[in-house]
Write a protein that holds these residues in place. Sequence first.
Motif, mmCIF file in Angstrom:
data_model
loop_
_atom_site.group_PDB
_atom_site.id
_atom_site.type_symbol
_atom_site.label_atom_id
_atom_site.label_comp_id
_atom_site.label_asym_id
_atom_site.label_seq_id
_atom_site.Cartn_x
_atom_site.Cartn_y
_atom_site.Cartn_z
ATOM 1 N N LEU A 112 35.444 7.821 36.723
ATOM 2 C CA LEU A 112 34.919 9.169 36.500
ATOM 3 C C LEU A 112 36.000 10.060 35.903
ATOM 4 C CD1 LEU A 112 32.902 9.980 39.767
ATOM 5 C CD2 LEU A 112 31.990 9.370 37.527
ATOM 6 N N SER A 113 35.706 10.632 34.756
ATOM 7 C CA SER A 113 36.606 11.630 34.187
ATOM 8 C C SER A 113 36.541 12.878 35.063
ATOM 9 C CB SER A 113 36.176 11.978 32.761
ATOM 10 O OG SER A 113 34.908 12.634 32.782
ATOM 11 N N ASP A 114 37.467 13.784 34.837
ATOM 12 C CA ASP A 114 37.453 15.049 35.563
ATOM 13 C C ASP A 114 36.096 15.740 35.373
ATOM 14 O OD1 ASP A 114 39.118 17.323 36.931
ATOM 15 O OD2 ASP A 114 38.156 18.266 35.215
ATOM 16 N N GLU A 115 35.626 15.773 34.151
ATOM 17 C CA GLU A 115 34.347 16.428 33.861
ATOM 18 C C GLU A 115 33.184 15.750 34.578
ATOM 19 O OE1 GLU A 115 31.425 17.283 30.060
ATOM 20 O OE2 GLU A 115 33.573 17.099 29.697
ATOM 21 N N LYS A 116 33.162 14.429 34.559
ATOM 22 C CA LYS A 116 32.081 13.692 35.240
ATOM 23 C C LYS A 116 32.168 13.867 36.757
ATOM 24 C CE LYS A 116 30.082 11.728 31.702
ATOM 25 N NZ LYS A 116 28.756 12.117 31.277
ATOM 26 N N TYR A 117 33.386 13.899 37.283
ATOM 27 C CA TYR A 117 33.577 14.115 38.715
ATOM 28 C C TYR A 117 33.027 15.484 39.114
ATOM 29 C CZ TYR A 117 36.036 14.865 43.164
ATOM 30 O OH TYR A 117 36.341 15.143 44.467
ATOM 31 N N ARG A 118 33.347 16.494 38.323
ATOM 32 C CA ARG A 118 32.866 17.842 38.608
ATOM 33 C C ARG A 118 31.345 17.910 38.508
ATOM 34 N NH1 ARG A 118 36.899 21.869 38.303
ATOM 35 N NH2 ARG A 118 38.922 21.024 37.767
ATOM 36 N N GLU A 119 30.786 17.211 37.530
ATOM 37 C CA GLU A 119 29.322 17.197 37.375
ATOM 38 C C GLU A 119 28.663 16.528 38.579
ATOM 39 O OE1 GLU A 119 25.619 17.963 35.993
ATOM 40 O OE2 GLU A 119 27.487 18.756 35.185
ATOM 41 N N GLN A 120 29.210 15.387 38.994
ATOM 42 C CA GLN A 120 28.664 14.680 40.161
ATOM 43 C C GLN A 120 28.767 15.547 41.414
ATOM 44 O OE1 GLN A 120 29.827 10.538 40.728
ATOM 45 N NE2 GLN A 120 30.058 10.940 42.902
ATOM 46 N N ASP B 130 38.423 26.189 42.002
ATOM 47 C CA ASP B 130 38.020 25.263 40.947
ATOM 48 C C ASP B 130 39.187 24.364 40.545
ATOM 49 O OD1 ASP B 130 35.971 24.365 39.017
ATOM 50 O OD2 ASP B 130 37.371 25.173 37.539
ATOM 51 N N ALA B 131 40.381 24.909 40.478
ATOM 52 C CA ALA B 131 41.566 24.103 40.155
ATOM 53 C C ALA B 131 41.806 23.032 41.219
ATOM 54 C CB ALA B 131 42.796 24.994 40.024
ATOM 55 N N LEU B 132 41.507 23.354 42.471
ATOM 56 C CA LEU B 132 41.667 22.387 43.550
ATOM 57 C C LEU B 132 40.838 21.133 43.282
ATOM 58 C CD1 LEU B 132 42.737 21.602 46.369
ATOM 59 C CD2 LEU B 132 40.757 22.818 47.323
ATOM 60 N N VAL B 133 39.664 21.295 42.735
ATOM 61 C CA VAL B 133 38.812 20.133 42.434
ATOM 62 C C VAL B 133 39.494 19.236 41.399
ATOM 63 C CG1 VAL B 133 36.572 19.393 41.531
ATOM 64 C CG2 VAL B 133 36.706 21.320 43.105
ATOM 65 N N GLY B 134 40.130 19.841 40.402
ATOM 66 C CA GLY B 134 40.869 19.046 39.424
ATOM 67 C C GLY B 134 42.039 18.303 40.057
ATOM 68 N N LEU C 242 30.256 27.729 41.923
ATOM 69 C CA LEU C 242 31.677 28.037 41.762
ATOM 70 C C LEU C 242 32.182 27.533 40.417
ATOM 71 C CD1 LEU C 242 34.371 28.928 43.443
ATOM 72 C CD2 LEU C 242 34.747 26.466 43.334
ATOM 73 N N ARG C 243 31.828 26.294 40.060
ATOM 74 C CA ARG C 243 32.247 25.710 38.787
ATOM 75 C C ARG C 243 31.759 26.552 37.611
ATOM 76 N NH1 ARG C 243 28.762 20.892 37.645
ATOM 77 N NH2 ARG C 243 27.406 22.668 37.232
ATOM 78 N N ASP C 244 30.492 26.964 37.674
ATOM 79 C CA ASP C 244 29.923 27.765 36.593
ATOM 80 C C ASP C 244 30.576 29.142 36.512
ATOM 81 O OD1 ASP C 244 28.314 25.594 36.149
ATOM 82 O OD2 ASP C 244 26.482 26.531 36.909
ATOM 83 N N THR C 245 30.894 29.711 37.659
ATOM 84 C CA THR C 245 31.585 31.006 37.675
ATOM 85 C C THR C 245 32.977 30.870 37.077
ATOM 86 O OG1 THR C 245 30.327 31.681 39.626
ATOM 87 C CG2 THR C 245 32.356 32.899 39.151
ATOM 88 N N ALA C 246 33.697 29.815 37.448
ATOM 89 C CA ALA C 246 35.035 29.584 36.898
ATOM 90 C C ALA C 246 34.962 29.372 35.389
ATOM 91 C CB ALA C 246 35.689 28.383 37.584
ATOM 92 N N ALA C 247 33.966 28.625 34.923
ATOM 93 C CA ALA C 247 33.810 28.396 33.482
ATOM 94 C C ALA C 247 33.534 29.703 32.750
ATOM 95 C CB ALA C 247 32.695 27.391 33.224
ATOM 96 N N THR C 248 32.718 30.555 33.351
ATOM 97 C CA THR C 248 32.424 31.849 32.752
ATOM 98 C C THR C 248 33.686 32.694 32.648
ATOM 99 O OG1 THR C 248 30.169 31.807 33.606
ATOM 100 C CG2 THR C 248 31.039 33.952 32.995
ATOM 101 N N LEU C 249 34.487 32.695 33.691
ATOM 102 C CA LEU C 249 35.735 33.456 33.678
ATOM 103 C C LEU C 249 36.709 32.904 32.637
ATOM 104 C CD1 LEU C 249 36.223 33.872 37.513
ATOM 105 C CD2 LEU C 249 35.741 35.708 35.878
ATOM 106 N N LYS C 250 36.790 31.581 32.535
ATOM 107 C CA LYS C 250 37.740 30.962 31.608
ATOM 108 C C LYS C 250 37.326 31.118 30.153
ATOM 109 C CE LYS C 250 37.972 27.146 34.326
ATOM 110 N NZ LYS C 250 38.242 25.742 34.633
#
Length: 98
Positions: free
Chosen positions: A57-65, A36-40, A76-84
Motif C-alpha cells: 500500500l502506498s501512502d495514498e492507498k493507505y490513507r484511502e483505506q 494527518d502527518a501522523l498517518v504518514g 480529517l484527511r479531507d480537511t488537511a487536504a483543503t488546508l494544504k
Amino acid sequence: MHPRWFFAEVVTPNIHAVEARADDMRAVVNAVLTLDALVGLLHAHLSALGRPEIAGLSDEKYREQLGQECPGYAALRDTAATLKHGALTLRGGIGRPA
C-alpha cells in the motif's frame, strides 16, 4: 521520526492547545495538519517493519483505506487536504479529495 514520539511531542500538545483555545484557528490548523502527518509517519513506520496489513500500500492507498474504514479520519484527511491545497475538489463522490 518515530510515530509514538511525534504523537506525544507534537500531536498531543496541539490537541491540548485546541482544547484550551477552541476559537484559535492557528491551533486548530496545527492539530489537523499534525494528526494527518501522523498517518504518514505511521505508514512509513509500518512499511519499514514489513507489516502485512500495509504491504503493497502506498501512502495514498493507505490513507484511502483508512478513510473508508474510519469516517472520522476521512473528514480529517479531507480537511488537511483543503488546508494544504487551498480548496477541496471532489472526485468520485463526497469525501474524496482530488
